[in-house]
Scaffold this motif. Structure first.
Motif, PDB file in Angstrom:
ATOM      1  N   PRO A 163      35.656  43.543  34.572  1.00 59.89           N
ATOM      2  CA  PRO A 163      34.307  43.560  35.135  1.00 59.89           C
ATOM      3  C   PRO A 163      33.722  42.151  35.194  1.00 59.89           C
ATOM      4  O   PRO A 163      34.004  41.325  34.333  1.00 59.89           O
ATOM      5  CB  PRO A 163      33.522  44.404  34.126  1.00 59.89           C
ATOM      6  N   LEU A 164      32.937  41.891  36.219  1.00 57.11           N
ATOM      7  CA  LEU A 164      32.314  40.571  36.336  1.00 57.11           C
ATOM      8  C   LEU A 164      30.808  40.722  36.521  1.00 57.11           C
ATOM      9  O   LEU A 164      30.342  41.603  37.255  1.00 57.11           O
ATOM     10  CB  LEU A 164      32.918  39.807  37.518  1.00 57.11           C
ATOM     11  N   ASN A 165      30.092  39.852  35.836  1.00 55.98           N
ATOM     12  CA  ASN A 165      28.641  39.831  35.900  1.00 55.98           C
ATOM     13  C   ASN A 165      28.176  39.716  37.353  1.00 55.98           C
ATOM     14  O   ASN A 165      28.666  38.864  38.103  1.00 55.98           O
ATOM     15  CB  ASN A 165      28.159  38.617  35.089  1.00 55.98           C
ATOM     16  N   THR A 166      27.219  40.559  37.721  1.00 54.49           N
ATOM     17  CA  THR A 166      26.757  40.560  39.111  1.00 54.49           C
ATOM     18  C   THR A 166      26.019  39.275  39.475  1.00 54.49           C
ATOM     19  O   THR A 166      25.845  38.967  40.651  1.00 54.49           O
ATOM     20  CB  THR A 166      25.798  41.749  39.356  1.00 54.49           C
ATOM     21  N   ALA A 167      25.608  38.508  38.472  1.00 51.50           N
ATOM     22  CA  ALA A 167      24.880  37.268  38.766  1.00 51.50           C
ATOM     23  C   ALA A 167      25.816  36.123  39.149  1.00 51.50           C
ATOM     24  O   ALA A 167      25.370  35.103  39.669  1.00 51.50           O
ATOM     25  CB  ALA A 167      24.040  36.865  37.548  1.00 51.50           C
ATOM     26  N   TYR A 168      27.119  36.276  38.901  1.00 52.33           N
ATOM     27  CA  TYR A 168      28.037  35.160  39.184  1.00 52.33           C
ATOM     28  C   TYR A 168      28.095  34.839  40.667  1.00 52.33           C
ATOM     29  O   TYR A 168      28.208  35.723  41.511  1.00 52.33           O
ATOM     30  CB  TYR A 168      29.447  35.477  38.673  1.00 52.33           C
ATOM     31  N   GLN A 169      28.040  33.543  40.965  1.00 52.68           N
ATOM     32  CA  GLN A 169      28.098  33.057  42.348  1.00 52.68           C
ATOM     33  C   GLN A 169      29.519  32.566  42.658  1.00 52.68           C
ATOM     34  O   GLN A 169      30.406  32.660  41.820  1.00 52.68           O
ATOM     35  CB  GLN A 169      27.081  31.928  42.534  1.00 52.68           C
ATOM     36  N   ALA A 219      31.261  29.732  42.862  1.00 48.10           N
ATOM     37  CA  ALA A 219      32.049  28.821  42.020  1.00 48.10           C
ATOM     38  C   ALA A 219      32.548  29.558  40.781  1.00 48.10           C
ATOM     39  O   ALA A 219      33.685  29.387  40.334  1.00 48.10           O
ATOM     40  CB  ALA A 219      31.206  27.620  41.615  1.00 48.10           C
ATOM     41  N   GLU A 220      31.667  30.403  40.221  1.00 49.64           N
ATOM     42  CA  GLU A 220      32.040  31.137  39.018  1.00 49.64           C
ATOM     43  C   GLU A 220      33.109  32.187  39.339  1.00 49.64           C
ATOM     44  O   GLU A 220      34.119  32.303  38.636  1.00 49.64           O
ATOM     45  CB  GLU A 220      30.788  31.817  38.430  1.00 49.64           C
ATOM     46  N   LEU A 221      32.898  32.918  40.426  1.00 50.80           N
ATOM     47  CA  LEU A 221      33.851  33.962  40.790  1.00 50.80           C
ATOM     48  C   LEU A 221      35.225  33.363  41.071  1.00 50.80           C
ATOM     49  O   LEU A 221      36.257  33.933  40.707  1.00 50.80           O
ATOM     50  CB  LEU A 221      33.343  34.719  42.016  1.00 50.80           C
ATOM     51  N   SER A 222      35.204  32.206  41.677  1.00 51.38           N
ATOM     52  CA  SER A 222      36.451  31.541  42.003  1.00 51.38           C
ATOM     53  C   SER A 222      37.238  31.217  40.723  1.00 51.38           C
ATOM     54  O   SER A 222      38.453  31.414  40.654  1.00 51.38           O
ATOM     55  CB  SER A 222      36.111  30.292  42.809  1.00 51.38           C
ATOM     56  N   TYR A 223      36.532  30.788  39.672  1.00 49.47           N
ATOM     57  CA  TYR A 223      37.193  30.525  38.391  1.00 49.47           C
ATOM     58  C   TYR A 223      37.849  31.802  37.858  1.00 49.47           C
ATOM     59  O   TYR A 223      39.015  31.807  37.445  1.00 49.47           O
ATOM     60  CB  TYR A 223      36.191  29.971  37.373  1.00 49.47           C
ATOM     61  N   PHE A 224      37.106  32.917  37.891  1.00 48.57           N
ATOM     62  CA  PHE A 224      37.641  34.157  37.316  1.00 48.57           C
ATOM     63  C   PHE A 224      38.827  34.684  38.127  1.00 48.57           C
ATOM     64  O   PHE A 224      39.802  35.160  37.572  1.00 48.57           O
ATOM     65  CB  PHE A 224      36.548  35.228  37.229  1.00 48.57           C
ATOM     66  N   ILE A 225      38.722  34.562  39.450  1.00 49.51           N
ATOM     67  CA  ILE A 225      39.814  35.065  40.285  1.00 49.51           C
ATOM     68  C   ILE A 225      41.060  34.206  40.095  1.00 49.51           C
ATOM     69  O   ILE A 225      42.167  34.715  39.935  1.00 49.51           O
ATOM     70  CB  ILE A 225      39.377  35.138  41.767  1.00 49.51           C
ATOM     71  N   ASP A 226      40.890  32.889  40.044  1.00 48.40           N
ATOM     72  CA  ASP A 226      42.040  32.011  39.827  1.00 48.40           C
ATOM     73  C   ASP A 226      42.646  32.254  38.452  1.00 48.40           C
ATOM     74  O   ASP A 226      43.851  32.240  38.262  1.00 48.40           O
ATOM     75  CB  ASP A 226      41.630  30.535  39.936  1.00 48.40           C
ATOM     76  N   ASN A 227      41.773  32.457  37.443  1.00 49.75           N
ATOM     77  CA  ASN A 227      42.235  32.614  36.082  1.00 49.75           C
ATOM     78  C   ASN A 227      42.917  33.965  35.872  1.00 49.75           C
ATOM     79  O   ASN A 227      43.976  34.049  35.237  1.00 49.75           O
ATOM     80  CB  ASN A 227      41.040  32.441  35.129  1.00 49.75           C
ATOM     81  N   ALA A 228      42.345  35.018  36.408  1.00 50.18           N
ATOM     82  CA  ALA A 228      42.853  36.364  36.109  1.00 50.18           C
ATOM     83  C   ALA A 228      43.893  36.848  37.104  1.00 50.18           C
ATOM     84  O   ALA A 228      44.631  37.779  36.822  1.00 50.18           O
ATOM     85  CB  ALA A 228      41.692  37.355  36.054  1.00 50.18           C
ATOM     86  N   GLU A 229      43.969  36.217  38.282  1.00 49.00           N
ATOM     87  CA  GLU A 229      44.889  36.639  39.339  1.00 49.00           C
ATOM     88  C   GLU A 229      44.921  38.156  39.510  1.00 49.00           C
ATOM     89  O   GLU A 229      45.964  38.789  39.318  1.00 49.00           O
ATOM     90  CB  GLU A 229      46.300  36.119  39.043  1.00 49.00           C
ATOM     91  N   PRO A 230      43.787  38.732  39.882  1.00 41.59           N
ATOM     92  CA  PRO A 230      43.782  40.190  40.074  1.00 41.59           C
ATOM     93  C   PRO A 230      44.590  40.587  41.307  1.00 41.59           C
ATOM     94  O   PRO A 230      44.775  39.777  42.218  1.00 41.59           O
ATOM     95  CB  PRO A 230      42.297  40.500  40.282  1.00 41.59           C
ATOM     96  N   ALA A 231      45.063  41.835  41.307  1.00 42.09           N
ATOM     97  CA  ALA A 231      45.746  42.367  42.492  1.00 42.09           C
ATOM     98  C   ALA A 231      44.741  43.058  43.401  1.00 42.09           C
ATOM     99  O   ALA A 231      44.982  43.241  44.584  1.00 42.09           O
ATOM    100  CB  ALA A 231      46.825  43.358  42.075  1.00 42.09           C
ATOM    101  N   VAL A 232      43.609  43.464  42.812  1.00 39.11           N
ATOM    102  CA  VAL A 232      42.566  44.148  43.576  1.00 39.11           C
ATOM    103  C   VAL A 232      41.226  43.534  43.197  1.00 39.11           C
ATOM    104  O   VAL A 232      40.967  43.293  42.012  1.00 39.11           O
ATOM    105  CB  VAL A 232      42.524  45.660  43.242  1.00 39.11           C
ATOM    106  N   VAL A 233      40.392  43.275  44.209  1.00 38.09           N
ATOM    107  CA  VAL A 233      39.022  42.862  43.948  1.00 38.09           C
ATOM    108  C   VAL A 233      38.105  43.885  44.608  1.00 38.09           C
ATOM    109  O   VAL A 233      38.337  44.262  45.762  1.00 38.09           O
ATOM    110  CB  VAL A 233      38.740  41.446  44.507  1.00 38.09           C
TER     111      VAL A 233
END
Ligand code: ATP
Ligand code: MG
Length: 517
Positions: A90-96, A98-112
């Motif tokens: 889960p990701l905080n709805t306030a993330y913009q 730059a922040e989302l990009s960090y989480f996606i790069d870090n976690a490498e999800p298969a589904v967003v």
């Protein structure tokens, strides 16, 4: 035996599958208000979403990253990810971006899964990170996720999982630095939920007001698991509105909130003893509950808030007693370690701190079936935060008194050492907040040539009040030892807070680091 958390939750659904499990209490007419979800609805909807996920042929252990507004469907998505055996993120709805990009790069999800209005920029980020699937889900049930899921069968065999298989990655709030992904297993989550069910006396006829966000431990795990595991109904608020919540208290028995929710409800004249007559329990956590709030709540409603302590890495660790025979609920403390949780307080040299009297202050370390396996893709950090004998360093500083009550004093990273003396910011903030005209404050240490670190403070005045830094310093000099008195006091309009509303002291330290050097 299948240790999938979803299986354990479903086994505890109410016997009458057509009974109401979740009632939406707020929202626009047509977009949710008054909608009811039966236990059967939960079972069928999670089956459909799980079947959709299965149809995507995702590799085992795939992460499903979710940044959507709060809705019942978002909770169903979480349950479906468990059911299908993938890893919920889960990701905080306030993330913009730059922040989302960090989480996606870090976690490498298969589904967003994102909100429809964010699809443009989120799908672009996902494309760049080679995420194969992006779905949308909105508060009003619109979006490609449900459009696809309704085509699926409403029967689904939950995936076989072992207790130590990964269930979720929860990014910490980023209060002390960059957020870290805490890896929580099915066993971590279930063991904690079972302990809380017993400790807080959850019953099938409970009605929980769920008004917390569901991207964080508190709302997603503590609140939702509690109700589901008890087969109890939730009164669901997509957002917290103090007046609307108070209006439904007469229909509820349980409420969970962060301290600010209690403060905001206290501002309402409609919060009365009568409104709370049916309530069984009010629980607070995620940040320190001020003793004034604790007392004001008791005076106004006749209820004693139960404060508990936990973190993303461990779910819940301690709780004040629920039953009178187990002791009083003591304001300012977070109670006793939960059954199965080992908790120790160590000094800087690693020796146990005595718990005679009020107990001596030291670093809090914990063990237990609820403690996470480590930080996602941060083996170094994981090694640093566990001791050689396997205890997790919480990063919190506190003490345990002779009766066993634990008090959190602050964070190790915020501890100030000035002229060789330890200064605990929370203590100084307590004094500052008592001064007339002061609404809140934050105390940090900055580099100093003579003292190593110097204590400084930022205070926020109450609306309309005049507060002078020099006068604040003079007032504290009469009250506390000189080495604890801030050398400088800044008067500012607000404190820097992260998306969870926690004060970011690292930013204050950064801002003022050149003051004395
Ligand atoms: P980060 O680890 O990224 O710096 P964070 O620690 O704020 O962020 P969370 O896991 O969301 O991220 O929060 C856990 C922390 O919240 C605990 O370590 C503790 O400092 C604080 N906390 C939780 N409950 C309480 C409480 N009842 N009283 C005081 N502090 C609390
Ligand atoms: Mg933390």
């Amino acid at each position: 035996m299948n240790a999938n958390l979803f299986v354990a939750l479903r086994a505890n659904f109410a016997e009458d599958l057509d009974a109401c499990a979740i009632e939406v209490a707020d929202g626009e007419a047509g977009a949710g208000a008054g909608q009811r979800y039966s236990w059967r609805d939960i079972d069928r909807a999670t089956a459909m979403i799980a079947n959709l996920l299965d149809s995507l042929d995702l590799p085992a252990g795939s992460r499903v990253a979710v940044q959507t507004e709060k809705s019942v469907e978002a909770l169903l998505l979480y349950l479906a990810v468990l059911r299908a055996g993938y890893v919920y993120l889960p990701l905080n709805t306030a993330y913009q971006a730059a922040e989302l990009s960090y989480f996606i790069d870090n976690a490498e999800p298969a589904v967003v899964v994102c909100a429809g209005r964010n699809f443009g920029w989120v799908s672009k980020l996902a494309f760049q990170a080679k995420v194969p699937w992006v779905f949308t889900l909105d508060e009003d049930r619109r979006g490609t996720l449900l459009d696809r899921a309704v085509q699926m069968s409403d029967r689904h065999q939950p995936a076989e999982r072992k207790a130590d298989d990964l269930a979720a990655i929860l990014y910490t709030s980023g209060t002390t630095g960059r957020s870290k992904g805490a890896m929580l297993s099915h066993g971590n989550l279930l063991s904690n939920a079972q302990v809380l069910k017993h400790c807080w006396g959850w019953r099938a006829d409970d009605v929980l007001i769920h008004a917390l966000p569901i991207f964080h431990v508190h709302g997603l795990f503590v609140a939702s698991h509690g109700a589901l595991l008890a087969g109890a109904k939730m009164l669901w608020f997509n957002r917290f509105d103090p007046r609307a919540v108070i209006a439904r208290l007469p229909d509820a028995t349980l409420f969970m909130g962060v301290p600010t929710l209690y403060v905001r409800m206290l501002e309402q004249a409609t919060l009365t003893r009568e409104a709370c007559a049916r309530m069984r329990l009010f629980i607070s956590g995620s940040a320190p509950l001020l003793i004034e709030t604790f007392q004001a709540w008791r005076d106004r409603t006749g209820h004693t808030i139960l404060e508990r302590y936990g973190m993303s890495e461990t779910v819940m660790l301690t709780s004040n007693p629920y039953r009178a025979e187990d002791g009083d609920r003591l304001g300012g403390t977070v109670g006793f370690p939960l059954p199965g949780v080992g908790l120790r307080v160590l000094d800087d040299a690693g020796e146990p701190c005595p718990s005679t009297g009020d107990g001596e202050i030291g670093h809090i370390q914990v063990t237990g079936p609820n403690v996470f396996a480590g930080y996602w893709r941060m083996p170094e950090k994981t090694r640093e935060e566990f001791t050689a004998d396997g205890w997790f360093k919480t990063g919190d500083v506190g003490r345990r008194d002779e009766r066993g009550y634990v008090t959190i004093v602050g964070r190790s990273k915020d501890l100030i050492i000035s002229g060789g003396y330890n200064v605990y910011p929370a203590e100084i903030e307590g004094w500052l907040n008592e001064l007339p005209g002061v609404a809140e404050s934050a105390v940090v240490g900055v580099p100093h040539p003579d003292f190593g670190e110097a204590v400084i403070a930022v205070v926020v005045p109450r609306p309309g009040a005049q507060v002078e830094g020099a006068a604040v310093i003079a007032a504290l000099k009469d009250r506390i030892a000189n080495f604890k008195v801030p050398k400088r006091v800044f008067v500012e309009n607000e404190l820097p807070r992260n998306a969870m509303g926690k004060v970011q002291k690292n930013l204050l330290r950064e801002r003022h680091r050149g003051l004395f050097v």
